[in-house]
Structures are given as C-alpha cells and as structure tokens.
Design a protein around this motif. Structure first.
Motif, mmCIF file in Angstrom:
data_model
loop_
_atom_site.group_PDB
_atom_site.id
_atom_site.type_symbol
_atom_site.label_atom_id
_atom_site.label_comp_id
_atom_site.label_asym_id
_atom_site.label_seq_id
_atom_site.Cartn_x
_atom_site.Cartn_y
_atom_site.Cartn_z
ATOM 1 N N ASP A 251 22.098 -46.126 67.399
ATOM 2 C CA ASP A 251 21.590 -47.324 68.589
ATOM 3 C C ASP A 251 22.239 -47.337 69.511
ATOM 4 O O ASP A 251 23.514 -46.743 69.975
ATOM 5 C CB ASP A 251 21.996 -49.162 67.573
ATOM 6 C CG ASP A 251 21.406 -49.584 66.286
ATOM 7 O OD1 ASP A 251 20.284 -48.665 66.199
ATOM 8 O OD2 ASP A 251 21.593 -50.204 65.556
ATOM 9 N N VAL B 139 9.466 -49.671 72.833
ATOM 10 C CA VAL B 139 10.272 -49.695 72.464
ATOM 11 C C VAL B 139 9.214 -49.365 71.012
ATOM 12 O O VAL B 139 9.554 -48.125 70.002
ATOM 13 C CB VAL B 139 11.487 -50.483 71.738
ATOM 14 C CG1 VAL B 139 11.898 -50.086 70.484
ATOM 15 C CG2 VAL B 139 12.856 -50.493 72.826
ATOM 16 N N ALA C 262 8.764 -45.809 68.940
ATOM 17 C CA ALA C 262 8.529 -45.323 67.321
ATOM 18 C C ALA C 262 7.247 -44.794 66.461
ATOM 19 O O ALA C 262 7.945 -44.061 65.592
ATOM 20 C CB ALA C 262 8.633 -46.793 66.508
ATOM 21 N N ARG D 47 10.824 -42.898 64.223
ATOM 22 C CA ARG D 47 11.130 -43.872 63.687
ATOM 23 C C ARG D 47 11.227 -45.385 63.533
ATOM 24 O O ARG D 47 10.720 -45.405 64.614
ATOM 25 C CB ARG D 47 12.255 -43.302 64.479
ATOM 26 C CG ARG D 47 13.000 -42.103 64.117
ATOM 27 C CD ARG D 47 14.914 -41.424 64.959
ATOM 28 N NE ARG D 47 15.263 -41.792 66.193
ATOM 29 C CZ ARG D 47 14.914 -41.123 66.819
ATOM 30 N NH1 ARG D 47 14.120 -39.733 66.444
ATOM 31 N NH2 ARG D 47 15.002 -41.681 68.119
ATOM 32 N N GLU D 48 12.575 -46.047 63.041
ATOM 33 C CA GLU D 48 12.026 -47.135 62.645
ATOM 34 C C GLU D 48 12.920 -47.494 64.394
ATOM 35 O O GLU D 48 14.335 -47.678 64.372
ATOM 36 C CB GLU D 48 12.197 -48.302 61.943
ATOM 37 C CG GLU D 48 12.446 -49.744 61.438
ATOM 38 C CD GLU D 48 13.096 -50.234 60.548
ATOM 39 O OE1 GLU D 48 12.695 -51.168 60.393
ATOM 40 O OE2 GLU D 48 12.824 -49.591 59.143
ATOM 41 N N MET D 49 12.173 -48.462 64.925
ATOM 42 C CA MET D 49 13.277 -49.016 66.135
ATOM 43 C C MET D 49 12.996 -50.280 66.142
ATOM 44 O O MET D 49 12.424 -50.879 65.731
ATOM 45 C CB MET D 49 12.722 -48.475 67.305
ATOM 46 C CG MET D 49 13.043 -46.490 67.468
ATOM 47 S SD MET D 49 12.299 -46.100 68.683
ATOM 48 C CE MET D 49 12.962 -44.525 68.986
ATOM 49 N N TRP E 292 19.303 -51.650 71.708
ATOM 50 C CA TRP E 292 18.037 -50.486 70.581
ATOM 51 C C TRP E 292 18.200 -49.719 69.890
ATOM 52 O O TRP E 292 19.019 -49.183 69.903
ATOM 53 C CB TRP E 292 17.478 -49.800 72.150
ATOM 54 C CG TRP E 292 16.304 -48.507 72.061
ATOM 55 C CD1 TRP E 292 15.587 -48.232 70.569
ATOM 56 C CD2 TRP E 292 14.910 -48.529 72.882
ATOM 57 N NE1 TRP E 292 14.506 -47.585 70.846
ATOM 58 C CE2 TRP E 292 14.657 -47.684 72.411
ATOM 59 C CE3 TRP E 292 15.805 -48.213 74.277
ATOM 60 C CZ2 TRP E 292 13.120 -46.755 73.015
ATOM 61 C CZ3 TRP E 292 14.621 -47.186 75.075
ATOM 62 C CH2 TRP E 292 13.470 -46.372 74.613
ATOM 63 N N SER E 293 18.352 -50.551 68.456
ATOM 64 C CA SER E 293 18.134 -49.844 67.760
ATOM 65 C C SER E 293 17.134 -48.533 67.026
ATOM 66 O O SER E 293 16.373 -48.635 67.197
ATOM 67 C CB SER E 293 18.027 -50.787 66.388
ATOM 68 O OG SER E 293 17.262 -51.398 66.426
ATOM 69 N N GLY E 294 18.139 -47.303 66.118
ATOM 70 C CA GLY E 294 17.076 -46.388 66.356
ATOM 71 C C GLY E 294 16.580 -45.308 67.608
ATOM 72 O O GLY E 294 15.871 -44.701 67.405
ATOM 73 N N PHE E 295 17.871 -46.133 68.414
ATOM 74 C CA PHE E 295 17.111 -45.010 69.785
ATOM 75 C C PHE E 295 17.496 -43.708 69.524
ATOM 76 O O PHE E 295 16.754 -42.774 70.205
ATOM 77 C CB PHE E 295 17.941 -46.046 70.424
ATOM 78 C CG PHE E 295 18.107 -44.547 71.786
ATOM 79 C CD1 PHE E 295 17.166 -44.373 72.625
ATOM 80 C CD2 PHE E 295 19.333 -43.862 72.819
ATOM 81 C CE1 PHE E 295 17.041 -44.183 74.242
ATOM 82 C CE2 PHE E 295 18.682 -42.995 73.727
ATOM 83 C CZ PHE E 295 17.989 -42.957 74.782
ATOM 84 N N ALA F 296 13.655 -40.536 72.848
ATOM 85 C CA ALA F 296 12.806 -41.559 72.854
ATOM 86 C C ALA F 296 12.383 -42.222 74.429
ATOM 87 O O ALA F 296 11.088 -43.280 74.275
ATOM 88 C CB ALA F 296 13.528 -42.729 72.344
#
Length: 386
Positions: free
Chosen positions: A62, A108, A112, A117-119, A146-149, A162
């Motif tokens: 993240d 975002v 994704a 990926r899940e973001m 930003w999760s999953g960056f 990303a």
C-alpha cells in the motif's frame, strides 16, 4: 485502453478544487467568487509554481500519496484570494475531498484493470496553509491511501506499474520512498537524486512504457550471513590482537636493551634537531596561503552541488538566471532544478519568474529593481512578468 495518468488526474483535481488558484485567475479579470465549474473551465490558465508528488510505499504494497500544490503569494490580491479559499475549505472540506476522491477512484480503478490487482482509495484529506519556502506561498495538500499500489514478492517491493507512462511537467517532481528497513535495488529511469530511503524525479520527464519503476529489498544482509561467518570473524579478530600484543612485547624488550652509549647518542641527535637546523616543518614558505595571507581557491570538485551554485551566483553579483547556472556548471536542467529547489526550501536561495525563466538570487539581494542583468546573450529582460 488509454489510461488517464495519475498526474493528469491530479492536475484536473487541482483545477476543480484549488480555488486559491482559480481566484487568482479571477482577480486578474475582475471576477469575484469563481465557482468550481468556472475553475475547471479555466484549468489551462492555472499555473502552480511547484507541484510535489510523494508516494510513501509501505512493506505491504500500500502507499500514502501526498500532492502539494504551491502557489506564490506575491500580491495582496493573491493573499486575499488564498485566505478566502482556505476559509471556504475549512468550512466545507467535503466539497473538495468528495470531488478529488471521485477522480482518484476512477484513476485507481483503471490501474487495477491494467495491472490485474485489487486496488482502492481511502482516507482522503485536503488542507491549505501559508508557508515561507522562503518566499510566501499558499500550499494546498491532498493526501490519500492507495491500497495495492505496489507488489510484494519474497520480501521485494516493486512499484510503478500502477502509474505506467505518467508525465511530469517542468514545475513537478515525483518522490517515491520505501520503509526504513529496506534499501533500493533498482530504479528506472535514472532518478535526478537518490536519497536515503527515496528517489526523486524532477520534471520535465515523459516516462516511457514500463516506467517509472523502483524495487527495494529488505536491508538484512548481515542477518542472512551463514552461521559460520561470525565465528570466523571472531577468530580473525583474535589472531590480529595476538599479533599486536606480540609486536608490543618485542618493541618493549628492544627498548629495555638500549645501552647508555646509544641513549646518549640519541639524546644528542634530538638536541641538534631542536636547535633549529634545517627542519622543513619550520620553513615559513611552506605555510598555507601566499605571502599576503590569502587562502588559495577551493577546487570545485571539493564543493557540494549546493556550494557550487551559491558560489557561482555570488561571483555573478548575487543574481543569475537558472538557465545560465545550468550552462556554467554543465548540468542538466533537471539536476539544476533539483539542487535549486533544495536551496530555496532551506532558505539559502531566493527566486522569481522573469517571463518564462527563473531568476535566482541570494537572500540579501531579493528581487530588487525593475530590471535584471542579461544572461550573457546580450538581451535584458524587464522584471515583474511573473
């Protein structure tokens, strides 16, 4: 699918949300209370002095993103416009964070899809403050999670896919950092500056496909050594200490066996040396400096980048165009911009716009008069065209 780059989305968010800049535009045209839609329509006229984008990547992939828009407040109208914006922001922050969140969620989500990926976007905030860096600036800061960056595999952090192919204009800089317990493995393209825990790219930079990219690995080289290596290191240390002790004993034994005759001869030699003689260390011509006591000039290779810039501007009378600094030092525009930005942040250097060029000055010189010396091309520019 053509993806909206992060920077494009952020600049659009600024155009929608940053009423400080919008009101500055309005002030010059006599418009009062520019609405969000009007600011968006005027986004081509908005020109922040600096945009600093920072991505702090965590060990889980993240990242916390921070975007600072810095607008110089050089007139009373600009100061009033910024204060009105800040008052409005503090009274109704959701009006700004909601629009920003919506745009970032779109960006975002597209990232994704492109990366598989899940973001997600969370913890969106916005603040406005006045700051001296060293001139007075209005600074609007957006921040979000930003999760999953980035990806994390076998402890290695890999980031950048990303925001593949993003663009930095000449007023923008991108900083990507990683946790303290990690160290940089690779960075592409070569950054303008590599710091302890981060890399910096300074615009203008048009990242090609597959860029920007950084990877960082755990700083655990010592922990990964084979178990027998520490034992070997201790044995080696004991051997070295044993040799030192043996030499010390032999030297002491030699001193004790010295005869009275040899001691007397050594004493005579020592007295002769102290009587003046031809000791080269006593020659005044070998002292540092010339006959007038002037200190020799310092080799430029012994100076830091910051010291080279300050010395050059001081030699030129305290003011100099940034373009000339790059030419004189044979630096790239990106390297020059990074060094100058650091000096300005530390208060060691001032600067102002002259047409489309930056003029640098030592703090005690200020922006001064109505004109500035030519840049060596025989052309004089009038100041005040920021």
């Amino acid at each position: 699918m053509q993806r909206t780059t992060v920077l494009t989305a952020l600049v659009c968010c600024l155009a929608v949300s940053l009423l400080a800049v919008g009101l500055l535009v309005g002030a010059s045209t006599g418009v009062a209370g520019v609405g969000a839609g009007d600011v968006f329509a005027q986004q081509e006229e908005i020109d922040p002095d600096d945009v600093l984008i920072t991505a702090d990547v965590n060990a889980d992939g993240d990242a916390v993103w921070t975007i600072e828009y810095r607008v110089r407040l050089s007139t009373s109208d600009e100061e009033q416009a910024f204060e009105e914006f800040r008052t409005d922001l503090e009274a109704n922050p959701e009006a700004y964070t909601d629009r920003f969140r919506g745009r970032m969620e779109t960006t975002v989500n597209e990232s994704a899809i492109a990366t598989g990926r899940e973001m997600g976007v969370s913890n969106v905030s916005v603040t406005a403050e006045r700051r001296e860096i060293p001139q007075e600036y209005g600074v609007v800061t957006y921040r979000f999670h930003w999760s999953g960056f980035a990806t994390v595999e076998d402890g290695r952090i890999a980031a950048g896919d990303a925001v593949d192919g993003m663009f930095l204009d000449e007023e923008s800089s991108l900083i990507v950092s990683w946790p303290d317990s990690y160290e940089l493995d690779t960075a592409s393209p070569a950054p303008a500056e590599t710091r302890d825990g981060s890399v910096v790219w300074v615009g203008p930079v048009d990242f090609a496909g597959g860029e920007p990219r950084i990877s960082a690995v755990p700083d655990s080289a010592l922990n990964s050594l084979p178990g027998w290596l520490p034992v070997l290191a201790v044995v080696g240390l004991l051997v070295v200490l044993g040799g030192v002790l043996a030499y010390s004993r032999r030297d002491r034994a030699g001193s004790e066996s010295t005869t009275p005759e040899s001691a007397a001869a050594a004493s005579d030699d020592s007295a002769e040396g102290e009587s003046g003689g031809d000791d080269p260390d006593d020659d005044p011509d070998d002292a540092d400096g010339d006959e007038e006591g002037n200190v020799p000039p310092v080799d430029a290779e012994l100076l830091s980048n910051e010291e080279q810039v300050l010395r050059l501007i001081e030699r030129e009378g305290g003011r100099m165009k940034q373009k000339r600094v790059a030419e004189e030092l044979d630096w790239t525009a990106a390297k020059t911009s990074q060094v100058v930005t650091g000096l300005r942040d530390e208060g060691d250097l001032d600067g102002f716009r002259l047409g489309r060029e930056n003029v640098l000055s030592l703090p005690d010189h200020g922006e001064g008069g109505d004109t500035v010396d030519d840049d060596g091309n025989g052309e004089d520019d009038e100041a005040g065209r920021e």
